[in-house]
Design a protein around this motif. Structure first.
Motif, short mmCIF file in Angstrom:
data_model
loop_
_atom_site.label_atom_id
_atom_site.label_comp_id
_atom_site.label_asym_id
_atom_site.label_seq_id
_atom_site.Cartn_x
_atom_site.Cartn_y
_atom_site.Cartn_z
N MET A 179 0.92 -1.19 -0.02
CA MET A 179 -0.15 -0.06 -0.01
C MET A 179 0.79 1.33 -0.10
N GLY A 180 0.50 2.11 -0.73
CA GLY A 180 1.28 3.44 -0.82
C GLY A 180 1.05 4.49 0.47
N VAL A 181 2.26 5.06 0.40
CA VAL A 181 2.29 6.23 1.59
C VAL A 181 1.18 7.21 1.25
N SER A 182 0.56 7.70 2.54
CA SER A 182 -0.50 8.81 2.35
C SER A 182 0.00 10.02 2.12
N GLU A 183 -0.59 10.88 1.69
CA GLU A 183 0.12 12.29 1.42
C GLU A 183 0.16 13.09 2.67
N PRO A 184 -0.74 12.83 3.78
CA PRO A 184 -0.32 13.41 5.15
C PRO A 184 1.29 12.78 5.61
N ALA A 185 1.50 11.63 5.38
CA ALA A 185 2.72 11.12 5.69
C ALA A 185 3.95 11.52 5.23
N ARG A 186 3.74 11.67 3.85
CA ARG A 186 4.67 12.34 3.15
C ARG A 186 5.17 13.70 3.61
N PRO A 214 9.77 7.43 -4.98
CA PRO A 214 8.53 7.25 -6.03
C PRO A 214 7.24 7.63 -5.34
N LEU A 215 6.34 7.90 -5.96
CA LEU A 215 4.91 8.22 -5.18
C LEU A 215 4.15 6.87 -5.13
N GLN A 216 4.35 5.71 -5.78
CA GLN A 216 3.64 4.50 -5.69
C GLN A 216 4.65 3.56 -4.88
N PRO A 217 4.14 2.25 -4.39
CA PRO A 217 4.84 1.33 -3.86
C PRO A 217 5.73 0.80 -4.70
N ALA A 218 7.00 0.30 -3.92
CA ALA A 218 8.13 -0.22 -4.75
C ALA A 218 7.43 -1.58 -5.59
N VAL A 219 6.62 -2.12 -5.06
CA VAL A 219 6.27 -3.40 -5.69
C VAL A 219 5.43 -3.11 -7.19
N LEU A 251 6.54 -0.71 -9.16
CA LEU A 251 7.36 -0.03 -10.15
C LEU A 251 7.85 -1.25 -11.11
N ALA A 252 8.11 -0.70 -12.16
CA ALA A 252 8.51 -1.47 -13.25
C ALA A 252 10.03 -1.73 -13.35
N THR A 253 10.61 -2.76 -13.38
CA THR A 253 12.12 -2.96 -13.63
C THR A 253 12.43 -3.09 -15.00
N LYS A 254 13.97 -2.92 -15.30
CA LYS A 254 14.45 -2.99 -16.69
C LYS A 254 14.00 -4.44 -17.34
N SER A 255 14.15 -5.36 -16.26
CA SER A 255 14.08 -6.62 -16.77
C SER A 255 12.42 -6.97 -17.08
N ASP A 256 11.49 -6.22 -16.55
CA ASP A 256 9.97 -6.08 -16.55
C ASP A 256 9.84 -5.69 -18.02
N ILE A 257 10.30 -4.27 -18.36
CA ILE A 257 10.45 -3.67 -19.56
C ILE A 257 10.95 -4.71 -20.78
N ALA A 258 12.06 -5.19 -20.32
CA ALA A 258 12.66 -6.17 -21.57
C ALA A 258 11.80 -7.33 -21.69
N ARG A 259 11.23 -8.01 -20.70
CA ARG A 259 10.07 -8.94 -20.96
C ARG A 259 8.98 -8.41 -21.89
N ILE A 260 8.47 -7.27 -21.75
CA ILE A 260 7.32 -6.62 -22.49
C ILE A 260 7.70 -6.25 -23.94
N ASP A 261 8.95 -5.96 -23.99
CA ASP A 261 9.47 -5.62 -25.38
C ASP A 261 9.71 -7.07 -26.06
N ALA A 262 10.03 -8.02 -25.40
CA ALA A 262 10.25 -9.42 -26.16
C ALA A 262 9.00 -9.83 -26.45
N ARG A 263 7.87 -9.85 -25.51
CA ARG A 263 6.58 -10.25 -25.89
C ARG A 263 5.79 -9.26 -27.34
#
Length: 96
Positions: free
Chosen positions: A1-8, A32-37, A39-51
């Motif tokens: 779950m992301g961090v709330s704006e008041p917490a930030r 980052p504004l969103q949770p780390a889980v 976020l896309a990694t370079k390997s995620d992008i590489a898999r998407i490109d290959a697909r």
């Protein structure tokens, strides 16, 4: 779950007290504004490109097959119509 704006905001304010406003701003803008889980990694992008490359190749093969089948159908249709025209011409020639 992301961090709330008041917490930030609370973190930003506390960082400003400890490391200074400019440093707090630099640090907060690099987080980052969103949770780390999420976020896309370079390997995620590489898999998407290959697909995408695989799907593109499959689509190209499908279009080539459709083109070949359409061409064969068109040749068969033209041949059939030519034969029908020739037969019709012979029948008309025999009648007249």
């Amino acid at each position: 779950m992301g961090v709330s704006e008041p917490a930030r905001l609370a973190l930003y304010n506390r960082l400003g007290e400890v490391i200074g406003a400019d440093n707090a701003e630099t640090l907060m803008t690099s987080l980052p504004l969103q949770p780390a889980v999420e976020l896309a990694t370079k390997s995620d992008i590489a898999r998407i490109d290959a697909r995408i490359d695989d799907l593109t190749a499959e689509m190209r093969a499908g279009f080539n097959e459709m083109h070949r089948a359409f061409r064969q159908q068109m040749i068969a249709t033209i041949g059939s119509l030519t034969a029908q025209t020739a037969i019709f011409s012979v029948i008309v020639g025999l009648i007249t």
